[in-house]
Design an enzyme around this catalytic site. Sequence first.
Site, PDB file in Angstrom:
ATOM      1  N   ARG A 283      25.428  14.455   0.424  1.00 40.78           N
ATOM      2  CA  ARG A 283      26.868  15.460   0.137  1.00 40.78           C
ATOM      3  C   ARG A 283      27.541  14.581   0.872  1.00 40.78           C
ATOM      4  NH1 ARG A 283      24.130  17.977   4.912  1.00 40.78           N
ATOM      5  NH2 ARG A 283      22.512  19.143   3.927  1.00 40.78           N
TER       6      ARG A 283
ATOM      7  N   ASN B  77      26.065  22.597   7.414  1.00 45.74           N
ATOM      8  CA  ASN B  77      25.149  22.195   8.616  1.00 45.74           C
ATOM      9  C   ASN B  77      23.892  21.569   8.996  1.00 45.74           C
ATOM     10  OD1 ASN B  77      24.392  22.273  11.802  1.00 45.74           O
ATOM     11  ND2 ASN B  77      26.462  24.158  11.842  1.00 45.74           N
ATOM     12  N   ASP B  78      23.798  20.801   9.036  1.00 47.68           N
ATOM     13  CA  ASP B  78      21.896  20.342   8.849  1.00 47.68           C
ATOM     14  C   ASP B  78      21.421  20.890  10.146  1.00 47.68           C
ATOM     15  OD1 ASP B  78      21.905  18.540   6.534  1.00 47.68           O
ATOM     16  OD2 ASP B  78      22.241  17.094   8.034  1.00 47.68           O
ATOM     17  N   CYS B  79      21.819  20.669  10.693  1.00 45.26           N
ATOM     18  CA  CYS B  79      21.491  21.594  12.015  1.00 45.26           C
ATOM     19  C   CYS B  79      20.794  23.192  11.869  1.00 45.26           C
ATOM     20  CB  CYS B  79      22.211  21.416  13.461  1.00 45.26           C
ATOM     21  SG  CYS B  79      22.491  19.645  13.617  1.00 45.26           S
TER      22      CYS B  79
ATOM     23  N   ASN C  64      18.268  25.031  10.314  1.00 46.30           N
ATOM     24  CA  ASN C  64      17.172  25.297  10.454  1.00 46.30           C
ATOM     25  C   ASN C  64      16.291  26.295  10.433  1.00 46.30           C
ATOM     26  OD1 ASN C  64      17.232  21.971  11.932  1.00 46.30           O
ATOM     27  ND2 ASN C  64      17.983  22.019  10.352  1.00 46.30           N
TER      28      ASN C  64
END
Length: 812
Positions: free
Chosen positions: A362, A484-486, A488
Amino acid sequence: MQFGYFDDEQREYVITQPDTPLPWINYLGNEAYFGIISNTAGGYSFYKDARLRRITRYRYNNVPLDVGGRYIYIRDETDFWSPSWQPTRKDVDEYECRHGLGYTIIKSKRNGIESQTKYFVPLGQNLEVWELSITNRRERKTDLSIFSAVEFCLWDAFDDSNNYQRNYSIGEVEVENDVIYHKSEFRERRNHFAYFACSQPLAGFDTQREEFLGSYRGWDNPICVQQGVSKNSKAIGWQPIGSHHVKINLEAGETKKIIFLLGYQENSQAEKFNPPNSQTINKKYVLPIIQEYLKEETVNKAFDALKNYWETLLSKFIIDTPDIHTNRMVNIWNAYQMMVTFNFSRSASYFESGIGRGMGFRDSTQDLLGFSHLIPDRARERILDLAATQLPSGGAYHQYQPLTKLGNNDIGSDFNDDPLWLVLAVAAYIKESGDWKILDEMVPFDNQPGSEEILYEHLKRSIQYTLDRLGSHSLPLIGRADWNDCLNLNCFSDTPGQSFQTTTNKEGKVAESVFIAGLFVIAAQEMEAIASHAGNENDRSRFYNSRVNMENAIMSHGWDGKWFKRAYDNEGEAIGSSQCQEGKIFIEPQGICIMAGIGISNGVAEDALNSVKERLAFEHGIVLLDPAYKNYYLNLGEISSYPPGYKENGSVFCHTNPWIMIAETMIGRGDEAFDYYHRINPSVRERISELHRCEPYVYSQMIAGKEALKPGEAKNSWLTGTASWNYVAITQYILGIRPTYDGLQILPVIPKNWKGFSVTREYRGCEFTINVERIGLGNSTSLEVNGKKIQGTIVSTPDNGEKKLDVHVVIQ
Ligand code: BGC
Ligand code: NOJ
């Protein structure tokens, strides 16, 4: 407070004191041989891949910061010092570091000895030049000793910092005719080596670190430099380094030049050694290169070529607006940063160690959004490389390794936004280049020979991947995370050290993302246009229907009343809603849904943007969410692992701010859009450098948010999607010079107090000269092209061979 100034004429940032709040770095290299270099010559070099082909060592997080680099020591009868200040850190009477496009020049003076070192990588070469000029400003003749120093890395930077039981025994060098060759593992499976050469005859050399430094000494105080004698040490095992010792004498007023070359070379298997059955490196191919680049004339030419290269690249898009910060960012630094992020994705910076991540899927796709006009061919190649890592399901490896171009198994896939970004990247490339043929390129899945399908089919699978994964609100399932990789939502990690990125403890059948829904709408719109162009009505109407369904799902389940919700968690509870205790509103869905065109005609978009203004914006930018999470939440993951105001937990995560700028232009609010643009513009922030701390010439990933201890402090400079997205926001939406499938659209939404601006832009082989004049306070535009009025806002490139277009735009 400032630590330097912009020299726009030279396209340089000039640092005037060495102890900047953090190392302020620059990048060397364009295509294969690269390095990072700080304002005190710290940093390292690598070939293609910062992890797998590291040439020199660097210790991140060292004390003091930024030790390990491209060092030179100057020694006279009584004293020695570093002309780049580090590593000796002895006071210099004068100091200046000029970071330019692809080069860095460090100048200083101590005790009447002036020096200047120019560091750069010549175009097309796998080597770096350090050109040192020394001038004697004393009134008498002076004898000097010059020592150089680099520390070699044993190639794989990860192993190099781990596997000492092996590493302490494998180091090998050769020294022949004053050239130092680093050849660890060359005896076995590697066919590459590094070399370190010098233009002057040597008084001595060293290749074993502890011999050069002396036991228990650091780079600030090498025994050889202190004593003025090299040991001529040959490294076997331990720590191979390269150090030359040159003696020079200078008359009063005299200048001498010394050229050092650090380079990388591969030999073919058949011609690896010379003599063939020996273990000695065959130097047949490398020696002519070394001899060539040790010549002053060649170095001068190569430097001029590098300058011309950048001048030509940047001249493709030049703006002249009433705002100097906008001009210098767009014309110079933002474009340059985009090139750097294109080259490295998120792999090698002062904050990215170059061993953790390869090229993000991405990340790299978004880096292409603003980049394509700079070097369309490289954009094309990158798109095909990325698509080749796509999986047959339409999903994507989250990262790939630049050297092998293969997907990374360590991180795997299931970040459910990933594949959709490919559609946006391809669309941006076609809009820029008009190269529709790219859609017919045959590209494998997961790099498996035999699995090739045309690129168009890859894009279709990207769309299908989302449609195959919808949750109970008909919104896309989030997978491991979206942009937003965080966030989760399937991770539920309660074990220290577990990776939030790769751990998933839930099946992932419930948690949905409003962000992916918005992104899907944008991607589906692009696919509708692409299918239309191909005359494929079947596909077009399928994309259209799925888009309308998604828009309905967003309005039915993703709208909170005053802003867009963020997601649904594993329990089906809304995130980013007024019902939540913390994290009531997030920035990402406001940006992406409005960019997708949702709610523009009925006031919904305006409500959302007013909420952003009220709840998220503050003087240093727009924070990611509000209020930030104070506790760790098992159902949210990494986002709540950060203290409030930092990183994804409520910092100004700069990547997302341009989405709001774009959204503001879409509802016609140029003043708001530009105000947000200014808040995070690094050049505007230069005057608060002691607070901002990172480089004032490039964007940082984050600026500490309003709930942080030190709001306004930036981190993670250079490698961030912020570069490309800000470029898109300012050039395509605020200035409104926007490539479309049918031509160049000109639709500015600028501040009310701007009288106008002008632009020259190369587009599909034509040179556009655009003059924009504001005569009223609105945003409606009328266009004249080469003196003739045209309908609408899109200027198509002429088919009569005309190459110069003069566009006059009136805004009222
Ligand atoms: C960072 C994110 C990043 C992720 C993946 C996290 O620790 O906060 O910004 O996307 O790691 O590397
Ligand atoms: C940085 C990562 O590189 C990017 O992929 C991600 O979208 C952002 N952080 C937000 O988490």
